[in-house]
Each structure stands twice: as structure tokens, then as C-alpha cells.
Write a protein that holds these residues in place. Structure first.
Motif, PDB file in Angstrom:
ATOM      1  N   LEU A 199       1.429  -1.119  -0.046  1.00 55.12           N
ATOM      2  CA  LEU A 199      -0.231   0.058   0.183  1.00 55.12           C
ATOM      3  C   LEU A 199       0.891   1.570   0.160  1.00 55.12           C
ATOM      4  O   LEU A 199       2.184   0.987   0.461  1.00 55.12           O
ATOM      5  CB  LEU A 199      -1.047   0.203   1.040  1.00 55.12           C
ATOM      6  CG  LEU A 199      -2.178  -1.140   1.290  1.00 55.12           C
ATOM      7  CD1 LEU A 199      -3.005  -1.143   2.591  1.00 55.12           C
ATOM      8  CD2 LEU A 199      -2.855  -1.083  -0.245  1.00 55.12           C
ATOM      9  N   PRO A 200      -0.131   2.263  -0.497  1.00 48.78           N
ATOM     10  CA  PRO A 200       1.039   3.454  -1.055  1.00 48.78           C
ATOM     11  C   PRO A 200       1.532   3.972   0.865  1.00 48.78           C
ATOM     12  O   PRO A 200       0.620   4.375   1.409  1.00 48.78           O
ATOM     13  CB  PRO A 200       0.163   4.565  -1.452  1.00 48.78           C
ATOM     14  CG  PRO A 200      -0.595   4.010  -1.753  1.00 48.78           C
ATOM     15  CD  PRO A 200      -1.040   2.322  -0.915  1.00 48.78           C
ATOM     16  N   ALA A 201       2.705   4.571   0.520  1.00 51.66           N
ATOM     17  CA  ALA A 201       3.393   5.171   2.178  1.00 51.66           C
ATOM     18  C   ALA A 201       3.427   6.393   1.497  1.00 51.66           C
ATOM     19  O   ALA A 201       3.519   6.792   0.383  1.00 51.66           O
ATOM     20  CB  ALA A 201       4.831   4.519   2.747  1.00 51.66           C
ATOM     21  N   PRO A 202       3.029   7.413   2.973  1.00 52.23           N
ATOM     22  CA  PRO A 202       3.033   7.136   4.238  1.00 52.23           C
ATOM     23  C   PRO A 202       1.985   6.597   4.464  1.00 52.23           C
ATOM     24  O   PRO A 202       0.548   7.073   4.040  1.00 52.23           O
ATOM     25  CB  PRO A 202       2.903   8.530   4.873  1.00 52.23           C
ATOM     26  CG  PRO A 202       3.620   9.824   3.543  1.00 52.23           C
ATOM     27  CD  PRO A 202       3.429   9.040   1.925  1.00 52.23           C
ATOM     28  N   ARG A 203       1.456   6.432   5.739  1.00 50.14           N
ATOM     29  CA  ARG A 203       0.093   5.824   5.736  1.00 50.14           C
ATOM     30  C   ARG A 203       0.117   6.106   7.488  1.00 50.14           C
ATOM     31  O   ARG A 203       0.466   6.251   8.204  1.00 50.14           O
ATOM     32  CB  ARG A 203       0.938   4.365   6.058  1.00 50.14           C
ATOM     33  CG  ARG A 203       0.776   3.478   4.728  1.00 50.14           C
ATOM     34  CD  ARG A 203       0.519   1.965   4.744  1.00 50.14           C
ATOM     35  NE  ARG A 203       1.774   1.416   4.003  1.00 50.14           N
ATOM     36  CZ  ARG A 203       2.929   0.895   3.875  1.00 50.14           C
ATOM     37  NH1 ARG A 203       3.242   0.721   5.315  1.00 50.14           N
ATOM     38  NH2 ARG A 203       3.219   0.096   2.710  1.00 50.14           N
ATOM     39  N   ILE A 204      -1.599   6.568   7.306  1.00 47.39           N
ATOM     40  CA  ILE A 204      -2.358   7.296   8.735  1.00 47.39           C
ATOM     41  C   ILE A 204      -3.158   6.482   9.030  1.00 47.39           C
ATOM     42  O   ILE A 204      -4.194   5.962   7.842  1.00 47.39           O
ATOM     43  CB  ILE A 204      -2.414   8.768   8.476  1.00 47.39           C
ATOM     44  CG1 ILE A 204      -1.733   9.701   8.591  1.00 47.39           C
ATOM     45  CG2 ILE A 204      -3.901   9.016   9.589  1.00 47.39           C
ATOM     46  CD1 ILE A 204      -2.022  11.346   8.211  1.00 47.39           C
ATOM     47  N   VAL A 212       3.018   1.843   9.297  1.00 44.09           N
ATOM     48  CA  VAL A 212       1.788   3.038   9.766  1.00 44.09           C
ATOM     49  C   VAL A 212       2.053   4.143  10.189  1.00 44.09           C
ATOM     50  O   VAL A 212       2.947   3.863  11.327  1.00 44.09           O
ATOM     51  CB  VAL A 212       0.296   2.271  10.407  1.00 44.09           C
ATOM     52  CG1 VAL A 212      -0.245   4.229  11.696  1.00 44.09           C
ATOM     53  CG2 VAL A 212       0.170   2.022  10.374  1.00 44.09           C
ATOM     54  N   ASP A 213       1.858   5.040  10.037  1.00 42.69           N
ATOM     55  CA  ASP A 213       2.902   6.796  10.922  1.00 42.69           C
ATOM     56  C   ASP A 213       2.322   7.239  11.253  1.00 42.69           C
ATOM     57  O   ASP A 213       3.266   7.938  12.647  1.00 42.69           O
ATOM     58  CB  ASP A 213       3.578   7.610   9.408  1.00 42.69           C
ATOM     59  CG  ASP A 213       4.787   6.736   8.168  1.00 42.69           C
ATOM     60  OD1 ASP A 213       5.451   7.000   7.765  1.00 42.69           O
ATOM     61  OD2 ASP A 213       3.758   6.229   7.062  1.00 42.69           O
ATOM     62  N   MET A 214       0.999   7.757  11.456  1.00 45.52           N
ATOM     63  CA  MET A 214      -0.176   7.864  12.891  1.00 45.52           C
ATOM     64  C   MET A 214      -0.844   7.109  12.765  1.00 45.52           C
ATOM     65  O   MET A 214      -1.676   6.944  12.247  1.00 45.52           O
ATOM     66  CB  MET A 214       0.291   9.464  12.368  1.00 45.52           C
ATOM     67  CG  MET A 214      -0.641  10.608  13.642  1.00 45.52           C
ATOM     68  SD  MET A 214      -0.254  12.011  13.300  1.00 45.52           S
ATOM     69  CE  MET A 214      -2.366  12.288  12.670  1.00 45.52           C
ATOM     70  N   THR A 215      -1.259   7.424  13.770  1.00 45.02           N
ATOM     71  CA  THR A 215      -3.176   6.261  14.170  1.00 45.02           C
ATOM     72  C   THR A 215      -3.643   7.894  15.081  1.00 45.02           C
ATOM     73  O   THR A 215      -3.696   8.086  15.769  1.00 45.02           O
ATOM     74  CB  THR A 215      -2.798   5.657  15.220  1.00 45.02           C
ATOM     75  OG1 THR A 215      -2.114   4.306  14.478  1.00 45.02           O
ATOM     76  CG2 THR A 215      -4.043   5.014  15.488  1.00 45.02           C
TER      77      THR A 215
END
Length: 346
Positions: free
Chosen positions: A174-179, A255-258
Motif C-alpha cells: 500500500l502507498p506510504a506514508p500511512r495514517i 503505520v506512521d500515525m494513528t
């Protein structure tokens, strides 16, 4: 031949947090114990964990399970509470009381006690906990109640801190970055507040170009508010659903941020080294937010301006820090203390 233990919780109901508690309990059980799980979906529970399971709503199956067992375990979570109604408290309290009448070894494992607004429910809860052979709790408020009731206990962080994660298949593509975003329906998430959060997510995606991962922990419930977000996101997003709690926790490794409402969404993300923003709808989420120093909001005090919210989120995304490795290891090691109360079954 090992002991037979009935495991009782909100299992087989499609809730990722409660399934994570079951997976962690099975991970911590002594190898000599043969578990029998009370489940809302026995075939799914049997297939997922390779354990025996029976229908939690069948009176005959429940009675036969208890009569065939040596032990009964409250399997984690806020089982004894009456914040919405007394029905679940009476169900769980009744089963624990029956197990004690049948002279089974009874354990209340990784409990979050309360809220208990009704005096009768408080009496029931105190009575069943006083008769347990072992008790562990996951927060200071529950520990304080047990101290008042003169019930011995172990206090440790939520056991899901110690759940062994597995990689989520396909996530790396899946594309990054990810939230990651987890929302759930709740009276405090009014249409006006949901609209404000949706607009803040739209602004955040425009500012970061991140791919949003929509994570329903209880799909039949969480899809509602998350669908409102999906309809408005200007960039890429993907729905991620899994019935495997180890994979659910593993998602947060990529994941970069949740941004999360659900307690175990925040615990899983923080445990895997992800920056977190909390949206608190319940005292248990507020306690976690305070203990970990997480940025975020009480939903009841959510700013009316989506710009104010998105600015905070963007600051966390750009400059926020995840829990340190030492802190995460400490929480995991302390969470393993919940295993101590299970040793009486050996």
C-alpha cells in the motif's frame, strides 16, 4: 491430564479488541490447561484459535460447560460495568457466581471494573470478586476498588501490550506514508463532531499526502462513521479488516500515525512504535491517554473548529514521537504479570 477451564468474555462478537484479549489469554495460559471458550460464534472461534467453543447464549451448553470444568476465567476487559445497562453485568456476574457455587477455581483476569452506578451492581461485583481465587486488573481505578473491598489483586497494564504481533499480508504494497484511523459509534460522537473530525482528516490528508487506512475494530458498528470519512477523503485510502488479532496489531508496524477512539487501537499502535492521537469517549481511554501522555481530545470537549484539530494532528505527524523502546518493553514486561494469576491452574 490437565485442567479444563471455561473462558468467558465478549468473544465471537466480531470485536477486534476483545479477540485480542482472548488471543493474549490463550498465549498466557499454562500449557497443561485445556480451554473451552464461551463464544457468540463457536465455529469461528474454533477455526481461529483451534480451541473448543460453545454458544455463550445457550443455557444448556453453559451449564454443561461449567459442570465439565475445573476452572472459570473472566477473560479480560470491562465485563463488570453498568454504563449502558445492567444486562451484561448480570450475565457475567451470574456465570461467575454459578461457577463459584460449583466449586470451580475462579479467576478474574485483566479486568477493568466499572463504571458501577447502581448500588446493587456494586454489591454483585464485590461479592464475585471477593470469592475469586485470583484477580488481576489493568488500571488504577479498578485496583482502588479492590483495595476498598479487601480483595487481593495483581495490577498490570492491559495484556494486549504483550500480544505477539504478525505482519499484515499485503500492507507493504500500500502507498506510504500511512495514517490509520479508527472511529466507533457512540453518543458522544454526535453528527456535528463527526463532521468536524471528517473535515480535519480531509485537511490532514491534503497537507501530508498520506494514504489513510480505515480500521474498523468491530466492522458492523465501526463502518458507519468510517464510511462518512471515506466518502470525503480527497486522496488514497484503503479499508483494512482482519479477524486475526495478531495481524490487526501487526498493521501498526507499517503505520506512521494513528488516530483512534478504541482503547485497543491505541494500545496496539503504541505497542508497535506508532505515533498516536486519542479521541476519548470513555474513562478507560482517558486513563490510557493520561498514563501515556498521548495528545488528543475528550470527545465531549472536542474543538468546534476542524482547523484547530487538524493543526494538532499535523504537529504530531511532523514532530510527534512514539513511545520509546524502553517504555514499550517495560509495558510489555509488566503486562506479562497477568500471567501470574493463571499459575494457580498448574
Amino acid at each position: 491430564m490437565g485442567k479444563r477451564a471455561v473462558l468467558c468474555g465478549y468473544y465471537g462478537q466480531g470485536n477486534g479488541g476483545d479477540e485480542a484479549l482472548l488471543a493474549t489469554l490463550l498465549q498466557m495460559l499454562p500449557s497443561t490447561v485445556n480451554p473451552l471458550v464461551l463464544s457468540g460464534d463457536p465455529p469461528a472461534t474454533q477455526a481461529a484459535y483451534g480451541v473448543e467453543a460453545v454458544d455463550r447464549k445457550s443455557g444448556l451448553a453453559l451449564l454443561q460447560a461449567l459442570k465439565s470444568a475445573d476452572a472459570f476465567i473472566f477473560g479480560g476487559g470491562s465485563l463488570m460495568q453498568d454504563s449502558t445497562s445492567s444486562a451484561s453485568l448480570l450475565y457475567y456476574g451470574g456465570l461467575m457466581g454459578l461457577a463459584q457455587q460449583l466449586n470451580l477455581q475462579t479467576i478474574a483476569w485483566a479486568q477493568g471494573i466499572g463504571p458501577l452506578g447502581r448500588s446493587w451492581n456494586r454489591w454483585i461485583t464485590r461479592r464475585v470478586f471477593r470469592q475469586c481465587h485470583g484477580v488481576s486488573v489493568r488500571d488504577g481505578g479498578s485496583a482502588q476498588l479492590l483495595s476498598q473491598w479487601q480483595v487481593p489483586y495483581v495490577e498490570a497494564p492491559d495484556p494486549v501490550w504483550a500480544l505477539e504481533a504478525e505482519p499484515m499480508p499485503g500492507l507493504a504494497n500500500l502507498p506510504a506514508p500511512r495514517i490509520a484511523v479508527n472511529l466507533r459509534p457512540h453518543p458522544s460522537l454526535t453528527p456535528q463532531r463527526l463532521e468536524c473530525l471528517v473535515q480535519a482528516c480531509v485537511d490532514l490528508q491534503r497537507a501530508t499526502g498520506a494514504c489513510f487506512l480505515l480500521l474498523p475494530f468491530q466492522p458492523h458498528a465501526d463502518r458507519g462513521p468510517l464510511s462518512a470519512l471515506a466518502e470525503r477523503l480527497p486522496g488514497q485510502f484503503h479499508w483494512l479488516e482482519t479477524t486475526n488479532p495478531r495481524q490487526l496489531k501487526g498493521i501498526f508496524q507499517g503505520v506512521d500515525m494513528t488516530i483512534a477512539m478504541r482503547l485497543h487501537g491505541l494500545i496496539m499502535a503504541a505497542a508497535e512504535g506508532c505515533r498516536c492521537v486519542a479521541l476519548s469517549y470513555d474513562p478507560k481511554v482517558s486513563r490510557l491517554r493520561e498514563e501515556l501522555g498521548l495528545p488528543g481530545y475528550e470527545l465531549a470537549d472536542l474543538p468546534a473548529s476542524s482547523t484547530t484539530i487538524s493543526r494538532l494532528w499535523l504537529e504530531v505527524y511532523a514532530n510527534g514521537e512514539a513511545l520509546s523502546g524502553d517504555r514499550r518493553h517495560s509495558l510489555r514486561d509488566r503486562a506479562l504479570m497477568h500471567q501470574d494469576v493463571l499459575k494457580i491452574l498448574t
